[in-house]
Design a protein around this motif. Structure first.
Motif, short mmCIF file in Angstrom:
data_model
loop_
_atom_site.label_atom_id
_atom_site.label_comp_id
_atom_site.label_asym_id
_atom_site.label_seq_id
_atom_site.Cartn_x
_atom_site.Cartn_y
_atom_site.Cartn_z
N LYS A 83 -1.06 -6.47 4.85
CA LYS A 83 0.21 -6.60 4.13
C LYS A 83 0.42 -8.04 3.68
O LYS A 83 0.81 -8.30 2.55
CB LYS A 83 1.38 -6.18 5.02
CG LYS A 83 1.59 -4.70 5.11
CD LYS A 83 2.82 -4.43 5.97
CE LYS A 83 3.06 -2.96 6.15
NZ LYS A 83 4.24 -2.71 6.99
N SER A 128 -0.49 -7.72 -0.26
CA SER A 128 0.71 -7.10 -0.82
C SER A 128 1.29 -7.94 -1.94
O SER A 128 1.31 -9.17 -1.88
CB SER A 128 1.75 -6.90 0.28
OG SER A 128 2.89 -6.28 -0.26
N SER A 129 1.78 -7.25 -2.96
CA SER A 129 2.47 -7.96 -4.05
C SER A 129 3.95 -8.10 -3.72
O SER A 129 4.68 -8.82 -4.40
CB SER A 129 2.29 -7.20 -5.36
OG SER A 129 2.85 -5.91 -5.27
N GLN A 130 4.41 -7.41 -2.68
CA GLN A 130 5.80 -7.50 -2.26
C GLN A 130 5.91 -8.55 -1.16
O GLN A 130 4.97 -8.76 -0.40
CB GLN A 130 6.27 -6.15 -1.72
CG GLN A 130 6.19 -5.04 -2.74
CD GLN A 130 6.41 -3.68 -2.11
OE1 GLN A 130 6.61 -3.56 -0.91
NE2 GLN A 130 6.37 -2.65 -2.93
N GLU A 167 2.35 -0.49 0.22
CA GLU A 167 1.65 -0.12 -1.02
C GLU A 167 0.38 0.66 -0.67
O GLU A 167 -0.31 0.33 0.30
CB GLU A 167 1.26 -1.37 -1.80
CG GLU A 167 2.45 -2.21 -2.24
CD GLU A 167 1.98 -3.53 -2.83
OE1 GLU A 167 1.14 -3.51 -3.75
OE2 GLU A 167 2.46 -4.57 -2.36
#
Length: 81
Positions: free
Chosen positions: A62, A66-68, A2
């Protein structure tokens, strides 16, 4: 990755590397070394600092920002089983 996470990681590793280079310039002020040597040394410190800190801070950013979901390989960075 992202864009937000990439920017955060770059702030960490870029800031640390730039800080180390600036510290080198400050510590060598008034020394026997001329400005070419001082700024050349600072450039090497900056580049080597980036090389060393990028693989440390990118997985960290990350994982933290990170939203993932983070892959198994990234979450175990540096850990050997």
């Amino acid at each position: 990755m992202e864009p937000k996470v990439a920017r955060i990681a770059a702030l960490y590793y870029g800031g640390l590397s730039l800080g180390a280079a600036l510290l080198f310039i400050v510590l060598t002020a008034g020394s026997k070394y001329d400005n070419v040597a001082r700024f050349g040394g600072a450039t090497w410190i900056l580049l080597l600092g980036l090389i060393v800190t990028m693989p440390i801070f990118i997985p960290y950013a990350k994982k933290k920002y990170s939203s993932q979901p983070v892959s198994k390989e990234e979450s175990h960075f540096g850990h050997h089983h």
